[in-house]
Write a protein that holds these residues in place. Structure first.
Motif, PDB file in Angstrom:
ATOM      1  N   GLY A 100       0.813  -1.209   0.000  1.00 16.20           N
ATOM      2  CA  GLY A 100       0.000   0.000   0.000  1.00 16.20           C
ATOM      3  C   GLY A 100       0.847   1.260   0.000  1.00 16.20           C
ATOM      4  N   LEU A 101       1.890   1.254   0.809  1.00 16.42           N
ATOM      5  CA  LEU A 101       2.802   2.404   0.844  1.00 16.42           C
ATOM      6  C   LEU A 101       3.443   2.629  -0.518  1.00 16.42           C
ATOM      7  CD1 LEU A 101       4.902   2.316   4.155  1.00 16.42           C
ATOM      8  CD2 LEU A 101       3.242   4.047   3.447  1.00 16.42           C
ATOM      9  N   LYS A 102       3.926   1.554  -1.111  1.00 15.00           N
ATOM     10  CA  LYS A 102       4.592   1.665  -2.408  1.00 15.00           C
ATOM     11  C   LYS A 102       3.616   2.119  -3.486  1.00 15.00           C
ATOM     12  CE  LYS A 102       8.198  -1.788  -1.476  1.00 15.00           C
ATOM     13  NZ  LYS A 102       8.727  -3.135  -1.837  1.00 15.00           N
ATOM     14  N   ALA A 103       2.396   1.586  -3.444  1.00 13.21           N
ATOM     15  CA  ALA A 103       1.395   1.972  -4.441  1.00 13.21           C
ATOM     16  C   ALA A 103       1.053   3.450  -4.338  1.00 13.21           C
ATOM     17  CB  ALA A 103       0.130   1.126  -4.271  1.00 13.21           C
ATOM     18  N   GLY A 104       1.151   3.984  -3.121  1.00 10.13           N
ATOM     19  CA  GLY A 104       0.881   5.400  -2.912  1.00 10.13           C
ATOM     20  C   GLY A 104       2.069   6.292  -3.174  1.00 10.13           C
ATOM     21  N   GLY A 105       3.199   5.687  -3.559  1.00  9.59           N
ATOM     22  CA  GLY A 105       4.387   6.459  -3.905  1.00  9.59           C
ATOM     23  C   GLY A 105       5.227   6.910  -2.725  1.00  9.59           C
ATOM     24  N   SER A 106       5.019   6.317  -1.552  1.00  7.76           N
ATOM     25  CA  SER A 106       5.771   6.732  -0.368  1.00  7.76           C
ATOM     26  C   SER A 106       7.107   6.008  -0.254  1.00  7.76           C
ATOM     27  CB  SER A 106       4.958   6.457   0.904  1.00  7.76           C
ATOM     28  OG  SER A 106       5.696   6.779   2.065  1.00  7.76           O
TER      29      SER A 106
END
Length: 232
Positions: A100-106
């Motif tokens: 989820g973090l990666k998908a959000g670009g974080s």
């Protein structure tokens, strides 16, 4: 990576936060926990970040994998440097959180809570129903966390050496419950000094009331920072 002592902003609102931060003329690493975040929302993160400080968003997410993954995707829009979940949620939940973090670009570092520093071995055995030693439980949680791809764990300084031995130097060991010898224990059970945490392998320390409730928070912060950096 910012390895300065992380100051826990255990306040109720932005006014109290700004009053506390105003005397500091340097970049800090601060922790925004549930009390502050849930009562003020994402605005509190933006305001503190706009002051130039790094942020550990301490929400300890723990739910089914899909819920945590979607929550992390939303939180990824915040400019934070560290965030956490509960390792007890399991490997699928932690993987979903990371996705989820990666998908959000974080680019935030995701870590997991092993056992809270307010938890004793007796509590773990009797109330959580987990047999054996608390050290074994924490090292096991740390291994599961590492295998799920996370950057590290939250643990007390008492377990940092065990986790370092099992998982290496680079695996983050973020240690709350830090007190100086003159400080009150409060509601923490497994506490430690900055020096002990450094010597035992902690990569970060989190300090709250020892700084925020001191009559001179800036001086106390620098005293703790010096002890942490020197480790002796």
């Amino acid at each position: 990576m910012n390895t300065n002592p992380i100051i826990a902003l255990d306040f109720r609102n932005m006014e109290e936060v700004l009053t506390f931060l105003k005397p500091f003329d340097e970049q800090l690493f601060v922790k925004i926990g549930m009390e502050l975040y849930l009562q003020n929302g994402p605005t509190i993160v933006k305001e503190v970040r706009d002051l130039g400080h790094d942020i550990f968003l301490d929400l300890k997410l723990h739910d089914i994998p899909n819920t945590v993954g979607q929550a992390m995707k939303g939180l990824a829009g915040l400019d934070i440097q560290m965030i956490n979940v509960h390792a007890a949620g399991g490997s699928k939940m932690m993987t979903a959180a990371l996705d989820g973090l990666k998908a959000g670009g974080s680019q935030a570092q995701l870590i997991a809570v092993t056992q809270l520093t307010s938890t004793s071995e007796e509590m773990m055995n009797e109330e959580q129903g987990i047999p054996g030693s608390i050290n074994d439980s924490i090292v096991n949680y740390a291994r599961v966390t590492r295998d799920a791809g996370l950057a590290g764990v939250v643990c007390s300084a008492n377990e940092s050496a065990l986790i370092r031995e099992a998982l290496g130097e680079d695996f983050l060991k973020v240690t709350p419950g830090i007190r100086t010898l003159a400080d009150a224990k409060g509601d923490q059970v497994r506490i430690a000094t900055p020096e002990f945490a450094r010597q035992n392998g902690s990569t970060h320390i989190v300090v709250g009331r020892s700084i925020t409730q001191d009559s001179d928070p800036v001086a106390k912060y620098h005293s703790i920072k010096k002890a942490w950096e020197q480790g002796c």
